[in-house]
Enzyme design. Sequence first.
Site, PDB file in Angstrom:
ATOM      1  N   GLY A 113       6.534  -1.824   6.377  1.00  0.00           N
ATOM      2  CA  GLY A 113       7.901  -2.298   6.546  1.00  0.00           C
ATOM      3  C   GLY A 113       8.796  -1.327   7.287  1.00  0.00           C
ATOM      4  O   GLY A 113       8.469  -0.154   7.488  1.00  0.00           O
ATOM      5  N   CYS A 156       3.829   8.476   0.709  1.00  0.00           N
ATOM      6  CA  CYS A 156       4.323   7.572   1.740  1.00  0.00           C
ATOM      7  C   CYS A 156       4.521   6.211   1.093  1.00  0.00           C
ATOM      8  O   CYS A 156       3.546   5.562   0.681  1.00  0.00           O
ATOM      9  CB  CYS A 156       3.315   7.497   2.884  1.00  0.00           C
ATOM     10  N   CYS A 192       5.431  -4.424  15.869  1.00  0.00           N
ATOM     11  CA  CYS A 192       5.157  -3.374  16.848  1.00  0.00           C
ATOM     12  C   CYS A 192       3.687  -3.443  17.270  1.00  0.00           C
ATOM     13  O   CYS A 192       2.802  -3.702  16.444  1.00  0.00           O
ATOM     14  CB  CYS A 192       5.475  -2.009  16.260  1.00  0.00           C
ATOM     15  N   CYS A 252      -1.161   6.562   9.934  1.00  0.00           N
ATOM     16  CA  CYS A 252       0.006   5.916  10.539  1.00  0.00           C
ATOM     17  C   CYS A 252      -0.385   4.644  11.287  1.00  0.00           C
ATOM     18  O   CYS A 252      -1.289   4.667  12.131  1.00  0.00           O
ATOM     19  CB  CYS A 252       0.699   6.880  11.507  1.00  0.00           C
ATOM     20  N   GLU A 273       0.833  -1.194   0.000  1.00  0.00           N
ATOM     21  CA  GLU A 273       0.000   0.000   0.000  1.00  0.00           C
ATOM     22  C   GLU A 273       0.873   1.252   0.000  1.00  0.00           C
ATOM     23  O   GLU A 273       1.906   1.302   0.675  1.00  0.00           O
ATOM     24  CB  GLU A 273      -0.944  -0.005   1.206  1.00  0.00           C
ATOM     25  N   CYS A 276       0.869  -1.339  15.334  1.00  0.00           N
ATOM     26  CA  CYS A 276       0.942  -1.274  13.884  1.00  0.00           C
ATOM     27  C   CYS A 276       0.290  -2.485  13.229  1.00  0.00           C
ATOM     28  O   CYS A 276       0.617  -3.639  13.560  1.00  0.00           O
ATOM     29  CB  CYS A 276       2.401  -1.174  13.444  1.00  0.00           C
ATOM     30  N   HIS A 278       7.677   6.884  20.763  1.00  0.00           N
ATOM     31  CA  HIS A 278       6.445   6.475  21.453  1.00  0.00           C
ATOM     32  C   HIS A 278       6.588   6.254  22.952  1.00  0.00           C
ATOM     33  O   HIS A 278       5.586   6.163  23.645  1.00  0.00           O
ATOM     34  CB  HIS A 278       5.831   5.240  20.800  1.00  0.00           C
ATOM     35  N   SER A 280      10.383   6.629  15.265  1.00  0.00           N
ATOM     36  CA  SER A 280       9.156   6.274  15.981  1.00  0.00           C
ATOM     37  C   SER A 280       9.543   5.919  17.406  1.00  0.00           C
ATOM     38  O   SER A 280       9.964   4.796  17.683  1.00  0.00           O
ATOM     39  CB  SER A 280       8.455   5.094  15.291  1.00  0.00           C
ATOM     40  N   CYS A 300       5.970  -6.847   7.554  1.00  0.00           N
ATOM     41  CA  CYS A 300       7.048  -6.354   8.410  1.00  0.00           C
ATOM     42  C   CYS A 300       7.334  -7.397   9.480  1.00  0.00           C
ATOM     43  O   CYS A 300       6.400  -7.954  10.066  1.00  0.00           O
ATOM     44  CB  CYS A 300       6.654  -5.027   9.067  1.00  0.00           C
TER      45      CYS A 300
END
Length: 361
Positions: free
Chosen positions: A171, A112, A123, A346, A99, A126, A229, A227, A119
Site C-alpha cells: 500500500g 516493514c 506502479c 522491496c 504481509e 511492484c 526511480h 520512491s 494498492c
Amino acid sequence: MPVLENIKSLSRKELQNLMHDYGEPPFRAGQIHRCLYSDRCTDFQSMTTLSTSLRSRLSEEFVLPACSIEQRQNDRTGGEGGEATRKYLVQLHDGLAVETVLIPSPGRWTVCVSTQVGCPLQCAFCATGTMGFTRNLNAAEIVEQVLLVNDELAENSGKRQVTNVVFMGMGEPLLNLDQVIEAIDTLTCEQYRFHLSRHKITVSTVGLIPAIAKLADSGRNVKLALSLHSADQGKRETMIPSAADNRLPELAGALDYYGRITGTPVTLVYMLLEDINDSRDDALQLARFARRFLCKINLIDYNAIVNIKFKSTGNQRRDTFIQTLLDKGLQVTVRRSQGSSISAACGQLAIRNRPSSNQNA
C-alpha cells in the site's frame, strides 16, 4: 441482532467523544487506549482500571478483535549478521490479510508494515499493485503488526525487540495518512510498554504532494523516503502512473518543504533497472533533482517479480552511476536486498494463495 462496532477502529479523539457521550470523565479514553495498546487486553473484563459498569457497557456495544500471524517464512539466505529476514502473513480484524517483514541488521530490528490491503497505484515494478485495492488498514491493525513481530522477537531471544519501523509494506501510506499518523502516535507513546522514538520511524511514498505537506505540518517529524526511480518526468510516469499528477518540479518543492519543516533530510530511493534508468545521463538528472533540497540517495536493486519483466543493473553500470553521483557531491548509499528468496524484498509483497493453516518455513 445489531453488529457490534470494533472498538479498535476508534481514534483517541473518537474514544474521547465516546466517553463524553457516556457521561464518563475524559481520562477514561486514555485508560481504554492504554488497555488496548500497552496492556494489550484481549477482553473488556480484563480492563480493570475501568469501572465494572463501563466494562459491561463496552462489552455490550463493541467487539475487541486482534490481528494474528497466520504464516511465517524465513529467508534461507540469511540477512546481515547471519540473521534471517522474516515474512509474516498477518490476519487483520475482519479476516483479510497483509504481509509484514522483519529486516535484521547489526544492532537493529526493523519491521516493514503494510498500510493497505493491496494498492490502487499500480506502479510498474511492484507486485502489490497487481492485487488491486481492497481497503485501508485502521491504525490498530498497523500497530499490531509491530507488536506481533516484537512478541516473536521476545519469545525467540528473550531480550531483543523491534528498534525501527518503516511504512514500506503493502500500500501507499500517504493514501491512508490519518490512520498512519494515529499509528505513529501510538507507537511513540513514551508511557506505553513498547514505544519508539519518532526518529526510528520512516514513512515511504511514491510522492503524493498534498499529503507530503500534510505530514510535514502534522509535527510528527518522522523520516520520509521517496520512491523516485527516475528524475525524468516521462520515464517516471511510465513506472509510477500517479507521477502524472505529482510532477517533479512541484515534488521537489514539497520535499524541500518537508526537510525545512522537520529538519530531517529526505531519502530518495532509486531502483536501478537495466537500460531504463541506469545510464550516466540518468545519474546526472538525478543529481540535478537532488541538489534542490536536503537529501540522501539510497540505491537499491530490482527484485524479480513474476510477470513483471525488468532486469537489475549490472555491476559496471551501477558503479558508473554511483561514481557520477559522488562526483556531484551527493550522499549515496547502496542497500543490499534482503528477503528476495521469500518474496519479501522491496516491491515483492503480494498475497497470492493464503494457507489453510500456519506454516513455518
